[in-house]
Motif scaffolding. Structure first.
Motif, short mmCIF file in Angstrom:
data_model
loop_
_atom_site.label_atom_id
_atom_site.label_comp_id
_atom_site.label_asym_id
_atom_site.label_seq_id
_atom_site.Cartn_x
_atom_site.Cartn_y
_atom_site.Cartn_z
N THR A 10 -1.61 -41.18 13.23
CA THR A 10 -1.16 -40.41 12.06
C THR A 10 -1.38 -41.13 10.74
OG1 THR A 10 1.07 -41.31 12.28
CG2 THR A 10 0.63 -39.21 13.37
N GLY A 11 -1.80 -42.40 10.77
CA GLY A 11 -1.90 -43.14 9.53
C GLY A 11 -0.54 -43.63 9.08
N ALA A 36 5.55 -36.72 -0.59
CA ALA A 36 5.08 -35.36 -0.87
C ALA A 36 3.75 -35.07 -0.17
CB ALA A 36 4.97 -35.11 -2.37
N ILE A 37 3.69 -35.46 1.10
CA ILE A 37 2.48 -35.30 1.89
C ILE A 37 2.75 -34.35 3.05
CG2 ILE A 37 0.95 -36.52 3.51
CD1 ILE A 37 1.00 -38.88 1.56
N ILE A 38 1.79 -33.46 3.31
CA ILE A 38 1.81 -32.62 4.50
C ILE A 38 0.70 -33.09 5.44
CG2 ILE A 38 2.92 -30.62 3.44
CD1 ILE A 38 0.17 -29.39 2.95
N THR A 48 -5.40 -36.94 12.82
CA THR A 48 -4.46 -36.37 11.86
C THR A 48 -5.08 -36.30 10.47
OG1 THR A 48 -2.53 -37.15 13.08
CG2 THR A 48 -2.19 -36.63 10.77
N TYR A 49 -4.94 -35.13 9.84
CA TYR A 49 -5.37 -34.91 8.47
C TYR A 49 -4.12 -34.85 7.58
CZ TYR A 49 -9.73 -33.46 10.73
OH TYR A 49 -10.87 -33.42 11.49
N SER A 50 -4.22 -35.36 6.36
CA SER A 50 -3.05 -35.33 5.47
C SER A 50 -3.47 -34.96 4.06
CB SER A 50 -2.34 -36.68 5.47
OG SER A 50 -3.18 -37.70 4.96
N ALA A 51 -2.54 -34.35 3.32
CA ALA A 51 -2.82 -33.91 1.95
C ALA A 51 -1.59 -34.15 1.08
CB ALA A 51 -3.19 -32.43 1.93
N LYS A 52 -1.84 -34.62 -0.13
CA LYS A 52 -0.77 -34.71 -1.13
C LYS A 52 -0.61 -33.33 -1.76
CE LYS A 52 1.83 -36.90 -4.32
NZ LYS A 52 2.42 -35.71 -4.99
N GLY A 87 -6.09 -27.56 5.84
CA GLY A 87 -5.82 -28.39 7.01
C GLY A 87 -6.68 -29.62 7.11
N VAL A 88 -7.60 -29.80 6.16
CA VAL A 88 -8.54 -30.92 6.19
C VAL A 88 -8.56 -31.70 4.88
CG1 VAL A 88 -10.97 -31.56 6.47
CG2 VAL A 88 -10.00 -29.76 7.91
N SER A 89 -8.54 -30.98 3.76
CA SER A 89 -8.63 -31.62 2.45
C SER A 89 -7.48 -32.58 2.19
CB SER A 89 -8.65 -30.55 1.34
OG SER A 89 -9.72 -29.66 1.52
N THR A 90 -7.70 -33.53 1.30
CA THR A 90 -6.69 -34.55 1.00
C THR A 90 -5.71 -34.13 -0.08
OG1 THR A 90 -8.22 -35.62 -0.54
CG2 THR A 90 -8.18 -36.45 1.73
N SER A 91 -5.89 -32.93 -0.62
CA SER A 91 -4.92 -32.40 -1.57
C SER A 91 -4.64 -30.94 -1.27
CB SER A 91 -5.40 -32.57 -3.02
OG SER A 91 -6.55 -31.79 -3.24
N ALA A 92 -3.45 -30.50 -1.66
CA ALA A 92 -3.04 -29.11 -1.45
C ALA A 92 -2.32 -28.63 -2.70
CB ALA A 92 -2.12 -29.02 -0.24
N LYS A 93 -2.35 -27.34 -2.94
CA LYS A 93 -1.81 -26.79 -4.18
C LYS A 93 -0.71 -25.76 -3.92
CE LYS A 93 -5.89 -27.40 -7.11
NZ LYS A 93 -6.87 -26.76 -8.00
N VAL A 94 0.31 -25.79 -4.76
CA VAL A 94 1.33 -24.74 -4.75
C VAL A 94 0.73 -23.50 -5.40
CG1 VAL A 94 3.60 -24.04 -5.58
CG2 VAL A 94 3.23 -26.40 -4.82
N VAL A 95 0.74 -22.39 -4.68
CA VAL A 95 0.21 -21.15 -5.25
C VAL A 95 1.33 -20.27 -5.82
CG1 VAL A 95 -1.88 -21.12 -3.86
CG2 VAL A 95 0.17 -20.06 -2.95
N ARG A 96 2.53 -20.46 -5.31
CA ARG A 96 3.69 -19.76 -5.90
C ARG A 96 4.97 -20.38 -5.35
NH1 ARG A 96 2.11 -16.26 -1.65
NH2 ARG A 96 3.85 -15.44 -0.38
#
Length: 298
Positions: A10-11, A36-38, A48-52, A87-96
Motif C-alpha cells: 500500500t505504500g 487527505a489521500i484516497i 495500490t493506487y493513491s490520490a491526493k 482509480g489510477v491518477s495521483t490526484s482527485a477533485k471534489v466535483v460537489r
C-alpha cells in the motif's frame, strides 16, 4: 483455527481507515485520513493506487456512488464531498459538496461512514483536537438519504466510529469509541431509524474502532489500542476468536476478495508507532465470508 496475517502493498500510510470492498472492480478502497489521500488496492494486480484529494486536509471514508461511475462519496472535514477519481491518477477533485454538518463546531469532523443496505450514507462526527479527543460529547450520527433532509440518528456521541448491519435480523451495530463498546440497535430498513440500543461487546481497555459482519451474523471489531480484531457473536456476547496483529493501532475491517472470504484490516502509525504500523493486512483461513458492501446513493 489456523488463520494467516499478511500485509498487502500500500505504500506509506499514516492513518489507514474506512475500507470498502467494491465487488464490481474487485478493489479495496480506503483512506489515509490526515494526508487527505484516497487509495485503491487492485486485487488482480496486487497493487495500490493513491490520490491526493485537491484542496482538502483530511479524508475519513470513501464509498462508490451508485450510478455515477468514477465518483465517490468522501468524508472531507465536515463535508460529504463527491470526488471524481479514475482509480489510477495521483490526484482527485471534489466535483460537489453533497452535505455539510455541524457548521458551528469547527473542531469536529466526519469520521467513519458506510452505506446501509438501502444505500443511505450513515456517518458521524468526532472532536478532532489531537491532544483532547476524549473531552466532549457534542458529536452526532447522521443518515443521508437521497432526496431527503439530513436525519439525526443519535446525538450525545463522543467519538463516532465503526458501523455494520445484519439485514436479515434488522440490526445495526455502532461503535462510539468513548463508550468502549459496540451497541446493537433495531434498525428499520425502510426509514433508517435506529432504536433500542443494547451493548453486545465491551472491553475494559481496548478502544473499539471499525466493525464488519459475516454471513452468519458474527461481528468483527478492530481495536485501536489492542493489536486485535475480535470476532464476536452478538446474541451472546461470546468472543469466538481473537485475531492478533504485529501492530497496536488496528483501525477497521472489511471482507473482500473474489469470494468475500479475505478480511482486510487497516491500521495506523500515528504517534510514531513502529513498522508495520500503518500497513493494510489481509487475513485468510478464517472459514468465514462477508457480505457485499453497498454503494451509496446521494
Amino acid at each position: 483455527m489456523s488463520y494467516k496475517v499478511e500485509t498487502i502493498p500500500t505504500g506509506d500510510v499514516l492513518i489507514g481507515e474506512g475500507p470498502h470492498w467494491d465487488v464490481e472492480t474487485q478493489s479495496l478502497y480506503f483512506v489515509d485520513i490526515d494526508n487527505a489521500i484516497i487509495l485503491r488496492y487492485d486485487y488482480k494486480e496486487n497493487k495500490t493506487y493513491s490520490a491526493k484529494v485537491e484542496g482538502e486536509n483530511c479524508t475519513s471514508f470513501i464509498i462508490p456512488v451508485e450510478g455515477e461511475n468514477g465518483n465517490f462519496a468522501v468524508g472531507c472535514d465536515r463535508n460529504v464531498a463527491i470526488v471524481a477519481w479514475d482509480g489510477v491518477s495521483t490526484s482527485a477533485k471534489v466535483v460537489r459538496n453533497a452535505y455539510e454538518v455541524q457548521t458551528k463546531f469547527e473542531l469536529n469532523r466526519l469520521n467513519d461512514g458506510k452505506a446501509d443496505p438501502r444505500g443511505r450514507l450513515i456517518t458521524g462526527t468526532i472532536y478532532k483536537h489531537p491532544k483532547d479527543m476524549f473531552s466532549t460529547r457534542n458529536c452526532e450520527l447522521y443518515s443521508f438519504e437521497k432526496g431527503k433532509p439530513v436525519a439525526l440518528i443519535k446525538s450525545d456521541v463522543g467519538l463516532s466510529n465503526g458501523m455494520t448491519w445484519n439485514e436479515k435480523a434488522g440490526k445495526f451495530y455502532f461503535v462510539d469509541s468513548l463508550d468502549y463498546d459496540v451497541k446493537e440497535y433495531d434498525y428499520d430498513l425502510e426509514t433508517g431509524v435506529a432504536t433500542n440500543p443494547k451493548i453486545v461487546f465491551k472491553h475494559a481497555s481496548h478502544l473499539p474502532d471499525g466493525v464488519t459482519i459475516d454471513t452468519e451474523g458474527n461481528i468483527y471489531i478492530a481495536t485501536y489500542t489492542g493489536h486485535t480484531v475480535y470476532k464476536v457473536k452478538p446474541s451472546t456476547g461470546e468472543v469466538l476468536l481473537e485475531i492478533k496483529f504485529p501492530c497496536k493501532q488496528i483501525t477497521s475491517v472489511a471482507f473482500g476478495g473474489p469470494n468475500l472470504d479475505i478480511l482486510y484490516v487497516t491500521s495506523s502509525r500515528l504517534d510514531d508507532q513502529p513498522p508495520p504500523s500503518g500497513s493494510t493486512f489481509k487475513v485468510t483461513g478464517l472459514g468465514a465470508k462477508g457480505l457485499p458492501m453497498t454503494k451509496v446513493r446521494v
